[in-house]
Design an enzyme around this catalytic site. Structure first.
Site, PDB file in Angstrom:
ATOM      1  N   ASP A 101       0.860  -1.184   0.000  1.00 18.37           N
ATOM      2  CA  ASP A 101       0.000   0.000   0.000  1.00 18.37           C
ATOM      3  C   ASP A 101       0.896   1.232   0.000  1.00 18.37           C
ATOM      4  OD1 ASP A 101      -1.906   1.978   0.467  1.00 18.37           O
ATOM      5  OD2 ASP A 101      -3.076   0.707   1.810  1.00 18.37           O
ATOM      6  N   ASP A 107      -3.184   7.360  -3.111  1.00 19.45           N
ATOM      7  CA  ASP A 107      -3.171   6.239  -2.166  1.00 19.45           C
ATOM      8  C   ASP A 107      -3.615   5.017  -2.970  1.00 19.45           C
ATOM      9  OD1 ASP A 107      -3.465   4.522  -0.027  1.00 19.45           O
ATOM     10  OD2 ASP A 107      -4.962   5.713   1.027  1.00 19.45           O
ATOM     11  N   HIS A 161     -11.803   6.141   2.149  1.00 17.66           N
ATOM     12  CA  HIS A 161     -11.817   7.427   2.861  1.00 17.66           C
ATOM     13  C   HIS A 161     -11.702   8.597   1.896  1.00 17.66           C
ATOM     14  CE1 HIS A 161      -7.384   7.207   2.310  1.00 17.66           C
ATOM     15  NE2 HIS A 161      -7.614   5.913   2.427  1.00 17.66           N
ATOM     16  N   HIS A 205      -6.898  10.739   5.914  1.00 20.49           N
ATOM     17  CA  HIS A 205      -8.284  10.374   6.236  1.00 20.49           C
ATOM     18  C   HIS A 205      -9.015  11.625   6.679  1.00 20.49           C
ATOM     19  CE1 HIS A 205      -8.074   5.867   6.441  1.00 20.49           C
ATOM     20  NE2 HIS A 205      -6.809   6.204   6.275  1.00 20.49           N
ATOM     21  N   GLU A 207     -10.990   1.168  -1.178  1.00 18.71           N
ATOM     22  CA  GLU A 207     -10.062   0.059  -0.896  1.00 18.71           C
ATOM     23  C   GLU A 207     -10.738  -1.162  -0.285  1.00 18.71           C
ATOM     24  OE1 GLU A 207      -7.081   0.919   2.177  1.00 18.71           O
ATOM     25  OE2 GLU A 207      -7.922   2.907   2.364  1.00 18.71           O
ATOM     26  N   GLU A 238      -6.668  -1.036  -4.092  1.00 19.88           N
ATOM     27  CA  GLU A 238      -7.029   0.358  -3.797  1.00 19.88           C
ATOM     28  C   GLU A 238      -6.634   1.291  -4.924  1.00 19.88           C
ATOM     29  OE1 GLU A 238      -5.078   2.072  -0.355  1.00 19.88           O
ATOM     30  OE2 GLU A 238      -6.595   3.657  -0.205  1.00 19.88           O
TER      31      GLU A 238
HETATM   32 MN    MN Z   1      -3.737   2.794   1.059  1.00 21.28          MN
HETATM   33 MN    MN Z   2      -6.343   4.328   1.819  1.00 19.17          MN
END
Ligand code: MN
Ligand code: MN
Length: 295
Positions: A85, A96, A156, A164, A189, A281
């Site tokens: 990630d 992200d 998010h 976030h 995600e 994600e």
């Molecule tokens: Mn992530």
């Molecule tokens: Mn994330």
């Protein structure tokens, strides 16, 4: 969202995508986790990005929030299911993105479950989409593969220098009035598991974030806190990024600062049934024609 901001989101996304591609090449059985994390993070910097958070490398029943710790000796094994990630930012505008890697086609159906759930969610991530219904699509897709979504992990909203913000974007069907708006930047995600379908905090942490200045007696702790505030401010950092203090003194300083409420620690997140977890994600700018910045 103005053109300049969209450009920065897209640039961050492009760099994050490259880093994901690199990770697919270098994460092999026998590779060290520490080396993989360092290479991925170097790739981000070399391509002109900033690191938005430590590269999360979470194996098997660890769903998220793990990364190599200082002097980490872990190496990837043949049957590991590895979530990578990655976070990149340009002037605080974050990409992200995550992928799951396995070797020799191991658990490929489970990888497909989270990937397909992401794909299906992205297709409906337009202005006006109800986020509880997006969760429903994710849940249905993962269930159709014979797995469970991880119900207490979610996507998010992204803000400048904030990973976030606002409400969560659920991975299960949820009743809510919240709908996506034009110009929202979000991360979707899905996580799939053959376990219980939920995570809990594990007992160790490798990732931290500055919260506030608090007095501490230990000089090493004061030094660490000043460094965290100056270098990372609102964004998470890895214990392995800290050059001074190190070793036992680093552990002591981190512990004291968490205790004092100066640092937030992110415990590793473990599937409560011990199940294996996969993740996919992407980051999306919600527009009439949504832009998936990391695809
Ligand atoms: Mn992530
Ligand atoms: Mn994330």
């Amino acid at each position: 969202m103005d053109e300049e901001t969209i450009k920065k989101y897209m640039e961050a996304g492009k760099i994050a995508k490259k880093a994901v591609e690199l990770s697919k090449k270098i994460v092999r059985p026998g590779t060290s986790m520490l080396e993989a994390a360092q290479k991925i993070e170097s790739e981000i910097i070399e391509n002109g990005g900033q690191i938005a958070f430590p590269t999360n490398i979470s194996i098997n029943s660890i769903a998220a929030h793990d990364t190599a710790f200082p002097n980490d000796a872990r190496v990837f094994k043949d049957d590991d299911i590895i979530k990578i990630d990655i976070g990149v930012h340009i002037d605080g505008y974050i990409a992200d993105t995550a992928t799951t890697i396995s070797f020799n086609n191991n658990r490929s159906d489970m990888l497909k479950a989270s990937e397909t759930a992401l794909k299906n969610a992205l297709e409906i991530a337009c202005p006006g989409a109800n986020i509880g219904e997006i969760g429903g699509v994710i849940e249905e897709t993962i269930t159709s593969f014979g797995y469970k979504p991880v119900s207490n992990l979610s996507g998010h909203y992204l803000g400048q220098y904030t990973i976030h913000t606002g409400t969560s974007i659920p991975n299960i069907k949820t009743s809510t009035n919240v709908t996506l708006k034009e110009g929202d930047a979000i991360a979707i995600e899905p996580f799939a598991t053959d376990g219980a379908g939920a995570i809990r905090d594990g007992s160790r942490a490798t990732i931290y974030r500055f919260i506030q200045n608090r007095p501490t007696r230990l000089q090493a702790a004061r030094k660490l806190l000043a460094f965290a505030q100056k270098s990372y401010s609102t964004l998470p950092f890895a214990a392995r990024w800290v050059k001074d203090p190190q070793g036992f003194m680093l552990e002591t300083a981190l512990g004291q600062l968490v205790q004092a409420g100066a640092l937030h620690e992110y415990p590793v997140l473990k599937e409560i049934g011990g199940g294996t977890v996969t993740q996919a994600e992407h980051t999306v700018i919600v527009l009439d024609k949504p832009i998936v910045t990391t695809a």
